[in-house]
Write an enzyme that holds these catalytic residues in place. Structure first.
Site, mmCIF file in Angstrom:
data_model
loop_
_atom_site.group_PDB
_atom_site.id
_atom_site.type_symbol
_atom_site.label_atom_id
_atom_site.label_comp_id
_atom_site.label_asym_id
_atom_site.label_seq_id
_atom_site.Cartn_x
_atom_site.Cartn_y
_atom_site.Cartn_z
ATOM 1 N N ASP A 199 -5.054 -13.016 -6.618
ATOM 2 C CA ASP A 199 -5.296 -14.342 -6.503
ATOM 3 C C ASP A 199 -3.727 -14.577 -7.627
ATOM 4 O O ASP A 199 -3.340 -14.889 -8.378
ATOM 5 C CB ASP A 199 -5.995 -15.040 -7.437
ATOM 6 C CG ASP A 199 -6.035 -16.456 -6.920
ATOM 7 O OD1 ASP A 199 -6.684 -17.586 -5.982
ATOM 8 O OD2 ASP A 199 -6.811 -17.058 -8.226
ATOM 9 N N GLU A 251 -1.994 6.125 -8.907
ATOM 10 C CA GLU A 251 -3.096 6.870 -8.803
ATOM 11 C C GLU A 251 -3.873 7.459 -8.144
ATOM 12 O O GLU A 251 -4.615 8.141 -8.404
ATOM 13 C CB GLU A 251 -3.419 7.085 -11.047
ATOM 14 C CG GLU A 251 -2.622 6.169 -11.442
ATOM 15 C CD GLU A 251 -3.235 6.243 -12.940
ATOM 16 O OE1 GLU A 251 -3.795 6.514 -13.206
ATOM 17 O OE2 GLU A 251 -2.438 5.174 -13.492
#
Length: 532
Positions: A199, A251
Site C-alpha cells: 500500500d 530468500e
C-alpha cells in the site's frame, strides 16, 4: 519469463464484505475459506486480501495496530493458516496487503513514541518542531483533507500523517524501523504467503529538510491536488528500502511484491520505471491509470504504450475496479448499450492486455456501484465532504451469493447494506446461465490462459478512429488480433486478409467484414490489418 506472477490473474477480496461466517454482519477469514471454490472456479491464479491485521478500523484496516496478528473481526492466525492451506490446495496463491508507510496511532510503537523525545521509539515516527508562530513545519496536506501535521502536546511537536490523523507516518529514515517492518514481512512469508501488495509504496520516505511542496498549476477538485508532492512523497531514498525488501523476498521461493502507485500520468510511469528497474526492486507496480472515468481507445492505448515506452523494463499490473474507486460498470455506463454488455466487454478487454491482471470481487458478476444515503456511510472522506465526495463505501458493499436474506452474505444486518440492484446479480442466479456475465468472465479467463499471445505476447496497436481499440498480441509465432467497439453504437470493420473468429467473441465475421454490435469485441486468429 517463468515467474507465476507475470501473466497471473489476481482476484482481490475485500474481507469485510466477502462472506460472514459468525453472524456479526462483517466478513471474515472462515467465510473467505468457505467461498474459495467460487474463486477457483473462475480460473484465476491468486487472491489478494485487503488488510486483515489488528486495527481500530478508522480506515477499515489500513490503520494497523499489530502487524503480526489477525483482527478478531476477521478471526485468528489459525483461521488464516487454514485459508492459506485451502487456497494452496485449490492452486491459488495468496497475496496480502502490507501497510508500511504508516501505522495506527494505537500501535504500541506510536504510544511510546508520542510519550517523550528521549525514549526507545522517539524517532520511529516523523516528528517536527512548529514554526515560530506555532504553525506546522511544512505546507504538506493530507490526502483525506486538511494539513498532514497534527500537534502532540506531550512532545510539543507535530507528527506527520499523509492520511488520517489516526495514521501517523513511520520514520523509515530510521534503520531500526526498516528492520522492524522487514521482520513483520518475514512473519507472513514464514506462514506461507506468496506475495505482498504494498500500500502507498511511494510514500515511504519524506524530504529530510521538510521543504514546502510547490503549487500544482492544474489542481483538481480537492485540496491535495493543489500541490506537486515532490517533497512529501516519491523520494529517491525509497529505492534503497525497496532493495532491502526484495532481498528478503528473494530468500523464499516464488514470492512477489506489487507496489501501489497512486500517482497518474507521466509521474506514475517514471515511478513504475524506477521501482521495477532490474531484478533487485519490486516485481511490478499496480497502476491507477485505468481506474478513471476515461473510456476511449486513445486512453487505453496511451496508457499501455506510455508504460512500455517510458518504463520498458517495468512490469505493470492493470485493473478496472478496486476497493477505492467507483465500480467500472457504473463509471463507464454512458458508453454502453447496457451494464451487462459493458461488463462482458470489459472482461474481454482487460484480459487481453499485456501484464498482470487484477479483478475486484463482484466484478465477475457485472456488479454496479451501490447508491447509499448519508446515514449508511462509514468512509471518512465521504462523511467529511458529503455530498460532493461520495466516498468508497459504494464499491465495498457485500458480495452477493444467493436469493436469501442479505444475498447469502450474512444472517445479521451487514456492516454496509445489500441493495436490491446488487442482490439481483447474485452468483446463484448466474451460475448455470451460459449467457451470464459470470460465464463470460470464466470464458475470457480460460481463453487468456489457453493463448500464449495473450499471456506473454508483444503488443502492437492498430491506427483506427474512435471508438475502436485494436491491437495485435504476438508470441512465439502465434498471433491474435484483439478488437473492441467502445461505443453504444454498432461498428463495421474490413479485414485486410482472411481470418477466423477465435474464443468467445461478441461479433460476426463474413467475407472479411467484421460486424461489432454495441460494446462488441472480437479475437481474430491471426495478425490482420483492419480499416473502418
Amino acid at each position: 519469463m517463468t515467474e507465476w506472477w507475470r501473466d497471473a490473474v489476481i482476484y482481490q477480496i475485500y474481507p469485510r464484505s466477502f462472506q460472514d461466517s459468525d453472524g456479526d454482519g462483517i466478513g471474515d477469514l472462515p467465510g473467505i475459506t468457505r467461498r474459495l471454490d467460487h474463486v477457483a472456479s473462475l480460473g484465476v491464479d491468486a487472491i489478494w486480501l485487503s488488510p486483515i491485521f489488528t486495527s481500530p478500523m478508522k480506515d477499515m484496516g489500513y490503520d494497523v495496530s499489530d502487524y503480526c496478528d489477525i483482527d478478531p473481526l476477521f478471526g485468528t492466525l489459525a483461521d488464516f493458516d487454514a485459508l492459506v492451506a485451502r487456497a494452496h490446495e485449490l492452486g491459488l496463491k495468496v497475496i496480502i496487503d502490507q501497510v508500511l508507510s504508516h501505522s495506527s496511532d494505537r500501535h504500541p510503537w506510536f504510544a511510546e513514541s508520542r510519550r517523550s523525545r528521549d525514549n526507545d521509539k522517539a524517532d520511529w515516527y516523523v516528528w517536527a518542531d512548529p514554526n515560530p508562530d506555532g504553525t506546522p513545519p511544512s505546507n504538506w496536506p493530507s490526502v483525506f483533507g486538511g494539513p498532514a501535521w497534527e500537534w502532540e502536546p506531550q512532545r510539543r511537536q507535530y507528527y506527520l500523517h499523509n492520511f488520517l490523523i489516526e495514521q501517523p507516518d513511520l520514520n523509515i529514515w530510521n534503520r531500526d524501523v526498516q528492520d522492524a517492518l522487514l521482520d513483520t514481512m518475514r512473519f507472513w512469508l514464514d506462514r506461507g504467503v506468496d506475495g505482498f501488495r504494498l500500500d502507498t509504496v511511494n510514500y515511504y520516505f519524506h524530504d529530510a529538510r521538510l521543504r514546502d511542496n510547490p503549487p500544482n498549476p492544474h489542481p483538481g477538485p480537492d485540496t491535495y491536488t493543489y500541490q506537486e508532492h515532490i517533497y512529501s512523497k516519491n523520494r529517491p531514498e525509497n529505492i534503497g528500502f525497496l532493495k532491502r525488501m526484495r532481498r528478503l523476498t528473494d530468500e523464499y521461493d516464488a514470492r512477489m511484491m506489487v507496489g501501489e502507485v497512486g500517482d497518474r500520468g507521466e509521474g506514475a510511469i517514471r515511478i513504475m520505471a524506477e521501482y521495477t528497474q532490474g531484478d533487485d526492486r519490486l516485481h511490478m507496480c499496480y497502476s491507477f491509470e485505468m481506474l478513471s472515468h476515461q473510456f476511449t481507445a486513445r486512453h487505453f492505448r496511451h496508457t499501455i504504450e506510455g508504460v512500455h515506452q517510458g518504463a520498458p523494463d517495468a512490469h505493470a499490473c492493470w485493473s478496472f475496479s478496486n476497493h477505492d474507486v467507483f465500480r467500472h460498470v457504473t463509471r463507464w455506463l454512458p458508453h454502453a448499450e447496457s451494464a451487462e454488455a459493458l461488463a462482458r466487454q470489459a472482461a474481454a478487454m482487460l484480459l487481453s492486455f499485456p501484464g498482470t491482471i487484477c479483478l475486484y470481487q463482484g466484478e465477475e458478476l457485472g456488479q454496479t456501484e451501490t447508491e447509499l444515503t448519508y446515514d449508511e456511510l462509514t468512509d471518512p472522506p465521504a462523511l467529511r465532504f458529503w455530498p460532493e465526495v461520495k466516498g468508497r463505501d459504494g464499491c465495498r458493499t457485500p458480495m452477493v451469493w444467493e436469493d436469501s436474506e442479505n444475498a447469502g452474505f450474512s444472517t445479521a444486518r451487514p456492516w454496509l447494506p445489500v441493495k436490491e440492484a446488487q442482490a439481483a446479480r447474485a452468483v446463484a442466479g448466474q451460475q448455470s446461465d451460459n449467457d451470464s456475465v459470470l460465464s463470460a468472465y470464466r470464458a475470457a479467463i480460460a481463453f487468456r490462459k489457453s493463448q500464449l499471445p495473450l499471456r506473454r505476447g508483444e503488443t502492437a496497436f492498430l491506427d483506427l478512429p474512435e471508438p475502436i481499440l485494436a491491437f495485435h498480441r504476438d508470441a512465439g509465432g502465434q498471433a491474435l488480433t484483439c478488437v473492441f467497439n467502445l461505443s453504444a453504437e454498432p461498428a463495421v470493420l474490413t479485414l485486410s486478409e482472411d481470418a477466423e473468429l477465435a474464443g468467445p467473441s461478441r461479433a460476426t465475421l463474413s467475407d472479411r467484414v467484421l460486424d461489432l454490435p454495441p460494446n462488441g469485441f472480437a479475437w481474430l486468429d491471426r495478425a490482420v490489418g483492419l480499416s473502418a
